[in-house]
Design an enzyme around this catalytic site. Sequence first.
Site, short mmCIF file in Angstrom:
data_model
loop_
_atom_site.label_atom_id
_atom_site.label_comp_id
_atom_site.label_asym_id
_atom_site.label_seq_id
_atom_site.Cartn_x
_atom_site.Cartn_y
_atom_site.Cartn_z
CD GLU A 205 1.39 3.25 -1.80
OE1 GLU A 205 2.32 2.82 -1.09
OE2 GLU A 205 0.29 2.68 -1.90
CG ASP A 241 2.59 -5.45 -1.60
OD1 ASP A 241 2.43 -6.63 -1.97
OD2 ASP A 241 1.67 -4.61 -1.55
CD GLU A 284 1.19 -6.16 1.39
OE1 GLU A 284 1.91 -5.52 2.18
OE2 GLU A 284 0.26 -5.62 0.75
CE LYS A 336 -4.11 -2.37 0.99
NZ LYS A 336 -3.89 -3.00 -0.34
NE ARG A 365 -6.12 -0.24 -1.04
CZ ARG A 365 -6.90 -1.18 -1.58
NH1 ARG A 365 -8.04 -1.48 -1.00
NH2 ARG A 365 -6.55 -1.82 -2.68
CB SER A 366 -1.84 3.41 -4.29
OG SER A 366 -2.96 2.81 -4.91
P1 PGA Z 1 -3.19 -0.39 -3.53
O1 PGA Z 1 -1.77 -0.89 -3.07
O2 PGA Z 1 -3.72 0.55 -2.51
O3 PGA Z 1 -2.92 0.25 -4.86
O4 PGA Z 1 -4.05 -1.62 -3.67
C1 PGA Z 1 -1.41 -1.06 -1.73
C2 PGA Z 1 -1.01 -2.49 -1.45
O5 PGA Z 1 -1.06 -3.35 -2.34
O6 PGA Z 1 -0.66 -2.80 -0.32
ZN ZN Z 2 -0.38 -5.15 -1.12
#
Ligand code: PGA
Ligand code: ZN
Length: 424
Positions: A205, A241, A284, A336, A365-366
């Site tokens: 990210e 997080d 988080e 999300k 998201r990642s």
């Molecule tokens: P992810 O991570 O999009 O890879 O799930 C983002 C998060 O955990 O907040």
């Molecule tokens: Zn998260």
Amino acid sequence: MSTHIRQLHARRIWDSRGRPTVEVDVILDDGTLGRGIAPAGASTGTHESVELRDGGSEQGGWGVSRAIANVNHEIAPALSGRDAMDQRALDELLIALDGTANKSRLGGNALIATSMAVLQAAANARRLPLWRHLAGEASVTLPLPEIQIFGGGAHAGRRIDLQDLMVMPIGAHSMQEALAMVADVYRTAGELMADSGRRAGVADEGGWWPDFSNNEEALQMLTRSIDKAGYRHGEVMISLDIAASEFGGGGIYRPGLEGRSYPREEWIAVLLDWIAKYPILSIEDPLAEDDTEGMIAFTKAVGRRVQIIGDDYLVTHAARVREASAVKACNAALIKPNQAGTISETFDALQTAKECGFSTIVSARSGESEDVMISHLSVGWNAGQLKVGSFARSERMAKWNELLRIEEALGSAAGYTGRSALPV
Ligand code: PGA
Ligand code: ZN
């Protein structure tokens, strides 16, 4: 001008990790185009909507040809001729058409890209920016950003256990100022990593690669970066997080870098120690998604001092938010859209969280794209906070920069949420 759907079409495009993803175009009778792009997680919650991937050997199994075929052959005929202004009815139709509890038949990626495209088409048909289309006449505020400085966990090959080491510019007075403060911290962190011979590029990210020998070293480096950039802790605070489901479950935590396992009480003690030592204002997923007992114990211990966000724990699901609120398992909800699978369900989770007195954080998201819809959702829904990843790479910067354009469009009406976005 008719806002009925004339054409709906999905294609394969590529996300920020170079993996295939679903893009949907909706064209209305009046010629208006709306576009939606499905993002993709890496540390996904067990209970989120299922991302339909082809599997097999092609493209490492990440292909989305089935999801795309589902849009073009099932969803498109079903939505054809329907009014794009009626988001909820169309989302309900998508849910019914899929027919499963976790959207595994047509695919959460097929559904969310379609739902987003319909929403954008409706805003475009009204010739309104999306945030204004959503907010109507209500006043809006720019969100407090949570911005990653170091990326870890599943976003950095598990180099460290902690997933996101972020900052929140709570002392800023505008989005312009907030992002400039974060830019200082991000740049300073990069310089400190270079000075100590540990600057090794960035994680998924855009956060600096976490070349640390234990998790606490990352916290020390982040705190040093804030200090060296010249900010006091009343101005810039830390948000973490933990994404604890990645290394914990069944009440036991096994962070790879610590070389031992921790029963939940001892893991909570580690977190409490970090909160006491570092300027942490938000955490988080401190415990695993199946560890309600741990979430309750942790919230009881720090709930009035720290924002405790459920991500994998709540998976943007209104009923889960309500349950978590009833037992006091956290005090904030990550929002999300692709966890929920449709825009209406995403909104319901956000509204429910607000009704429960939770703070809300719209999140990327990642795996992301150039799409900036979440910036508009965070403003138009008055979420209060936005999490997008780091302060580098254009799939992240596109979203931060969009907030600056929205702030400028709001002019003197622009308010920045700052610390008041937090429940503590
Ligand atoms: P992810 O991570 O999009 O890879 O799930 C983002 C998060 O955990 O907040
Ligand atoms: Zn998260």
